[in-house]
Motif scaffolding. Sequence first.
Motif, PDB file in Angstrom:
ATOM      1  N   PRO A  59       0.736  -1.239  -0.002  1.00  0.00           N
ATOM      2  CA  PRO A  59      -0.003  -0.029  -0.117  1.00  0.00           C
ATOM      3  C   PRO A  59       0.915   1.292  -0.203  1.00  0.00           C
ATOM      4  CG  PRO A  59      -0.033  -0.968   2.321  1.00  0.00           C
ATOM      5  CD  PRO A  59       0.841  -1.829   1.271  1.00  0.00           C
ATOM      6  N   GLY A  60       0.302   2.310  -0.135  1.00  0.00           N
ATOM      7  CA  GLY A  60       0.915   3.672  -0.217  1.00  0.00           C
ATOM      8  C   GLY A  60       1.039   3.981  -1.746  1.00  0.00           C
ATOM      9  N   SER A  61       1.857   5.113  -1.806  1.00  0.00           N
ATOM     10  CA  SER A  61       2.133   5.816  -2.926  1.00  0.00           C
ATOM     11  C   SER A  61       3.431   5.223  -3.628  1.00  0.00           C
ATOM     12  CB  SER A  61       2.722   7.188  -2.594  1.00  0.00           C
ATOM     13  OG  SER A  61       3.884   7.460  -1.877  1.00  0.00           O
ATOM     14  N   MET A  62       4.350   4.192  -2.946  1.00  0.00           N
ATOM     15  CA  MET A  62       5.168   3.503  -3.628  1.00  0.00           C
ATOM     16  C   MET A  62       5.230   1.961  -3.634  1.00  0.00           C
ATOM     17  SD  MET A  62       9.645   3.843  -2.916  1.00  0.00           S
ATOM     18  CE  MET A  62       9.569   5.485  -3.234  1.00  0.00           C
ATOM     19  N   ASP A  63       5.159   1.216  -4.629  1.00  0.00           N
ATOM     20  CA  ASP A  63       4.864  -0.065  -4.761  1.00  0.00           C
ATOM     21  C   ASP A  63       6.348  -0.518  -4.414  1.00  0.00           C
ATOM     22  OD1 ASP A  63       6.022   0.184  -7.073  1.00  0.00           O
ATOM     23  OD2 ASP A  63       4.284  -0.755  -8.229  1.00  0.00           O
ATOM     24  N   GLY A  64       6.505  -2.018  -4.647  1.00  0.00           N
ATOM     25  CA  GLY A  64       7.774  -2.618  -4.384  1.00  0.00           C
ATOM     26  C   GLY A  64       8.780  -2.369  -5.512  1.00  0.00           C
ATOM     27  N   LEU A  65       8.081  -2.372  -6.820  1.00  0.00           N
ATOM     28  CA  LEU A  65       9.156  -2.053  -7.991  1.00  0.00           C
ATOM     29  C   LEU A  65       9.672  -0.506  -7.728  1.00  0.00           C
ATOM     30  CD1 LEU A  65       7.151  -3.735 -10.586  1.00  0.00           C
ATOM     31  CD2 LEU A  65       9.352  -4.517  -9.574  1.00  0.00           C
ATOM     32  N   ALA A  66       8.945   0.500  -7.585  1.00  0.00           N
ATOM     33  CA  ALA A  66       9.414   1.735  -7.174  1.00  0.00           C
ATOM     34  C   ALA A  66      10.527   1.762  -5.942  1.00  0.00           C
ATOM     35  CB  ALA A  66       8.178   2.642  -6.918  1.00  0.00           C
ATOM     36  N   ALA A  67      10.323   1.229  -4.886  1.00  0.00           N
ATOM     37  CA  ALA A  67      11.294   1.030  -3.884  1.00  0.00           C
ATOM     38  C   ALA A  67      12.583   0.174  -4.469  1.00  0.00           C
ATOM     39  CB  ALA A  67      10.638   0.195  -2.869  1.00  0.00           C
ATOM     40  N   LEU A  68      12.424  -0.592  -5.029  1.00  0.00           N
ATOM     41  CA  LEU A  68      13.687  -1.491  -5.864  1.00  0.00           C
ATOM     42  C   LEU A  68      14.205  -0.321  -6.590  1.00  0.00           C
ATOM     43  CD1 LEU A  68      15.327  -3.894  -6.807  1.00  0.00           C
ATOM     44  CD2 LEU A  68      13.745  -4.281  -8.457  1.00  0.00           C
ATOM     45  N   ALA A  69      13.871   0.444  -7.324  1.00  0.00           N
ATOM     46  CA  ALA A  69      14.448   1.558  -8.152  1.00  0.00           C
ATOM     47  C   ALA A  69      15.273   2.306  -7.223  1.00  0.00           C
ATOM     48  CB  ALA A  69      13.600   2.180  -9.241  1.00  0.00           C
ATOM     49  N   ALA A  70      14.796   2.789  -6.395  1.00  0.00           N
ATOM     50  CA  ALA A  70      15.037   3.923  -5.237  1.00  0.00           C
ATOM     51  C   ALA A  70      16.403   3.157  -4.497  1.00  0.00           C
ATOM     52  CB  ALA A  70      14.037   4.053  -4.119  1.00  0.00           C
ATOM     53  N   PHE A  71      16.239   1.882  -4.302  1.00  0.00           N
ATOM     54  CA  PHE A  71      17.151   1.443  -3.427  1.00  0.00           C
ATOM     55  C   PHE A  71      18.624   1.431  -4.364  1.00  0.00           C
ATOM     56  CE2 PHE A  71      14.247  -1.581  -1.097  1.00  0.00           C
ATOM     57  CZ  PHE A  71      13.905  -0.671  -0.167  1.00  0.00           C
ATOM     58  N   LYS A  72      18.340   0.976  -5.724  1.00  0.00           N
ATOM     59  CA  LYS A  72      19.309   0.915  -6.587  1.00  0.00           C
ATOM     60  C   LYS A  72      20.261   2.126  -6.896  1.00  0.00           C
ATOM     61  CE  LYS A  72      20.079  -3.290  -7.685  1.00  0.00           C
ATOM     62  NZ  LYS A  72      21.208  -4.198  -7.036  1.00  0.00           N
ATOM     63  N   LYS A  73      19.436   3.202  -6.835  1.00  0.00           N
ATOM     64  CA  LYS A  73      19.688   4.511  -6.804  1.00  0.00           C
ATOM     65  C   LYS A  73      20.951   4.693  -5.629  1.00  0.00           C
ATOM     66  CE  LYS A  73      16.533   6.939  -9.701  1.00  0.00           C
ATOM     67  NZ  LYS A  73      15.455   8.113  -9.702  1.00  0.00           N
ATOM     68  N   ILE A  74      20.574   4.381  -4.477  1.00  0.00           N
ATOM     69  CA  ILE A  74      21.213   4.835  -3.391  1.00  0.00           C
ATOM     70  C   ILE A  74      22.559   3.734  -3.426  1.00  0.00           C
ATOM     71  CG2 ILE A  74      21.334   4.716  -0.709  1.00  0.00           C
ATOM     72  CD1 ILE A  74      18.122   4.985  -0.923  1.00  0.00           C
ATOM     73  N   ASP A  75      22.152   2.590  -3.645  1.00  0.00           N
ATOM     74  CA  ASP A  75      23.268   1.662  -3.743  1.00  0.00           C
ATOM     75  C   ASP A  75      23.220   0.353  -4.684  1.00  0.00           C
ATOM     76  OD1 ASP A  75      25.512  -0.318  -3.458  1.00  0.00           O
ATOM     77  OD2 ASP A  75      24.953  -0.755  -1.392  1.00  0.00           O
ATOM     78  N   LYS A  76      23.902   0.783  -5.877  1.00  0.00           N
ATOM     79  CA  LYS A  76      23.599  -0.187  -7.218  1.00  0.00           C
ATOM     80  C   LYS A  76      24.045  -1.598  -6.991  1.00  0.00           C
ATOM     81  CE  LYS A  76      27.936   1.445  -9.487  1.00  0.00           C
ATOM     82  NZ  LYS A  76      28.451  -0.055  -9.703  1.00  0.00           N
ATOM     83  N   ASP A  77      24.739  -1.836  -5.851  1.00  0.00           N
ATOM     84  CA  ASP A  77      25.450  -3.051  -5.874  1.00  0.00           C
ATOM     85  C   ASP A  77      24.697  -4.124  -4.755  1.00  0.00           C
ATOM     86  OD1 ASP A  77      27.552  -2.573  -7.685  1.00  0.00           O
ATOM     87  OD2 ASP A  77      28.662  -1.662  -6.222  1.00  0.00           O
ATOM     88  N   VAL A  78      23.752  -3.312  -4.216  1.00  0.00           N
ATOM     89  CA  VAL A  78      23.190  -4.100  -2.953  1.00  0.00           C
ATOM     90  C   VAL A  78      22.311  -5.239  -3.664  1.00  0.00           C
ATOM     91  CG1 VAL A  78      21.137  -2.848  -2.907  1.00  0.00           C
ATOM     92  CG2 VAL A  78      21.943  -4.075  -0.791  1.00  0.00           C
ATOM     93  N   PRO A  79      22.406  -6.480  -2.854  1.00  0.00           N
ATOM     94  CA  PRO A  79      21.470  -7.502  -3.699  1.00  0.00           C
ATOM     95  C   PRO A  79      20.071  -7.581  -3.065  1.00  0.00           C
ATOM     96  CG  PRO A  79      22.948  -8.584  -1.737  1.00  0.00           C
ATOM     97  CD  PRO A  79      23.238  -7.073  -1.995  1.00  0.00           C
ATOM     98  N   ILE A  80      19.167  -7.705  -3.929  1.00  0.00           N
ATOM     99  CA  ILE A  80      17.818  -7.333  -3.671  1.00  0.00           C
ATOM    100  C   ILE A  80      16.955  -8.682  -4.131  1.00  0.00           C
ATOM    101  CG2 ILE A  80      15.819  -6.055  -3.958  1.00  0.00           C
ATOM    102  CD1 ILE A  80      17.387  -3.682  -4.205  1.00  0.00           C
ATOM    103  N   ILE A  81      16.275  -9.352  -3.294  1.00  0.00           N
ATOM    104  CA  ILE A  81      15.534 -10.452  -3.583  1.00  0.00           C
ATOM    105  C   ILE A  81      14.196 -10.286  -3.452  1.00  0.00           C
ATOM    106  CG2 ILE A  81      15.026 -13.123  -3.117  1.00  0.00           C
ATOM    107  CD1 ILE A  81      17.737 -12.784  -1.614  1.00  0.00           C
ATOM    108  N   VAL A  82      13.428 -10.298  -4.729  1.00  0.00           N
ATOM    109  CA  VAL A  82      11.921  -9.830  -4.839  1.00  0.00           C
ATOM    110  C   VAL A  82      11.038 -11.242  -4.366  1.00  0.00           C
ATOM    111  CG1 VAL A  82      10.154  -9.166  -6.215  1.00  0.00           C
ATOM    112  CG2 VAL A  82      12.159  -8.301  -6.326  1.00  0.00           C
ATOM    113  N   ILE A  83      10.439 -11.185  -3.348  1.00  0.00           N
ATOM    114  CA  ILE A  83       9.354 -12.095  -2.934  1.00  0.00           C
ATOM    115  C   ILE A  83       8.125 -11.671  -3.177  1.00  0.00           C
ATOM    116  CG2 ILE A  83       8.770 -13.483  -1.019  1.00  0.00           C
ATOM    117  CD1 ILE A  83      11.377 -13.225   0.053  1.00  0.00           C
ATOM    118  N   SER A  84       7.118 -12.228  -4.003  1.00  0.00           N
ATOM    119  CA  SER A  84       5.815 -11.980  -4.204  1.00  0.00           C
ATOM    120  C   SER A  84       4.740 -13.163  -4.707  1.00  0.00           C
ATOM    121  CB  SER A  84       6.070 -10.707  -5.398  1.00  0.00           C
ATOM    122  OG  SER A  84       4.517 -10.535  -5.885  1.00  0.00           O
TER     123      SER A  84
END
Length: 511
Positions: A59-84
């Motif tokens: 819920p909210g103004s940002m979904d998981g994919l938008a958060a994924l893009a924001a994470f990569k802008k902060i740290d492009k190398d961090v491993p992100i595992i999507v669970i859905s």
Amino acid sequence: MSQKSQVLVVDDDLAMCGFLRSFLGARNYNALTVTNADEAVRRFHADRPAAVLLDVVMPGSMDGLAALAAFKKIDKDVPIIVISGQGRTSVVVQAMRLGATDFLCKPFEENELEVVIEKALKQHQLSQEVATLRAQLKEQSRYTMLFGHSQQMTEVRDLIERVSDTDVTVLIRGESGVGKELVARALHEQSLRKDKPFVKVNCAALPTELLESELFGFEKGAFTGAIQHKPGKFEFANHGTMFLDEIGDMSFPLQAKLLQALQDGEFSRLGGKADVHVDVRVITATNCDLEAAVAAGRFREDLYFRLNVVTITIPPLRERREEIPMLTDHFVKKYSVQYNKPFPGVSPDLSRLFLEYEWPGNIRQLENMVKRMVVLGSEAAIVQELQQPSSPLHHWPHTTSSSIPRPTTPPLQPVMPPPAAAAAPVAVAAAPASVGMGSVAAVAAPAGASAPSNISLKDISRTAAREAERELILRMLTRTRWNRKEAAEILGISYKALLYKIKENGLDKAS
């Protein structure tokens, strides 16, 4: 794992958050759970977790994919595992394009999640180690020519390490092309000022008036064309390091202003009324004989002592030939990658020629030769050039490093003119002992022989004077390592006049 890795869990399902917290805690991970994407981005920025488990639908103004893009802008190398729970191909593809490390569909097996997390963290750790090693190799390759295995360069390296963390003024001495700027940069990057600016100024590249404004800046209206205030290089280098290359070519009047800046840490801009205070470490370099310049009155003695607190002398390449194979290999690899031209390596014959060559241009000359060889894809032109004994490079005047005591040039000995040349004593007396005799002998007949009827005293005098002038100019150019400006000052003629005489006497092509 000896140290807990923090994993950020982003899921709006409280039950899933509780399960993942227990799951991660049982496997020695430190779980940080968040239930919305906006808060997750804030926590990610603050805590910088080692990995992220991310749900897509929230819920909210940002979904998981938008958060994924924001994470990569902060740290492009961090491993992100999507669970859905949404296993649609389009969602998976979009997540992977945004930089997701892996994708798991709910429900999933615990063993499956454990393997994915371990794999992601291990890959991330390896990537960090590779990046660190690459940075170290890049730094080492940058200063390869400094840290050779010869005794001379070992001493240079040790001296750099001893003085780099101090603020003392360092004078770097050596022939052209030995790597004086690299030593200056190594001093800066190993000092406490390494995160501050490193500013280089070549004192020989600018006339005196421009050099003063370049170093110290100027105020609006200081001279014609000064339409606005401009800070100088010393201000740009504040709290950092200033590297003054070719300090021996700085004009005498400007040396006094530099001395004040070094002693007091302050100066005034051109046209300025107030002093400017700076905190700058100064490193200088020269290939000139500063002691001779001081004795000749071309360099201030007080400035010389102020600069010569610590001297680092870089030996010429011909005095450390054992480093030539290492440097050659380094430059071959460097330019093969830079120009995308794989080169098999240097042949044994060329390696032998490299070791036998005198290298008047030192490492810069070696680097340019290797660069040309890699670009052309052949060493034939280099071999041919080095094998030509008539090449001007084989007769380059060998000068020792300016900081090493060198034998002084013997004074010019007056030559007693032959009887037939007595009418021109001044011209011939200015020549060295070995000057003019061959040419005069070619014009005047030897003693006891019948003199040619078409030879006059004026011809002999003119020939002797021309030869004496040519030899004297060549000696001064050799003595000053072909610094035409310095040679013109010693000879007492203008720079343009010297250039004309060099061309007139064919010295521009002399070996």
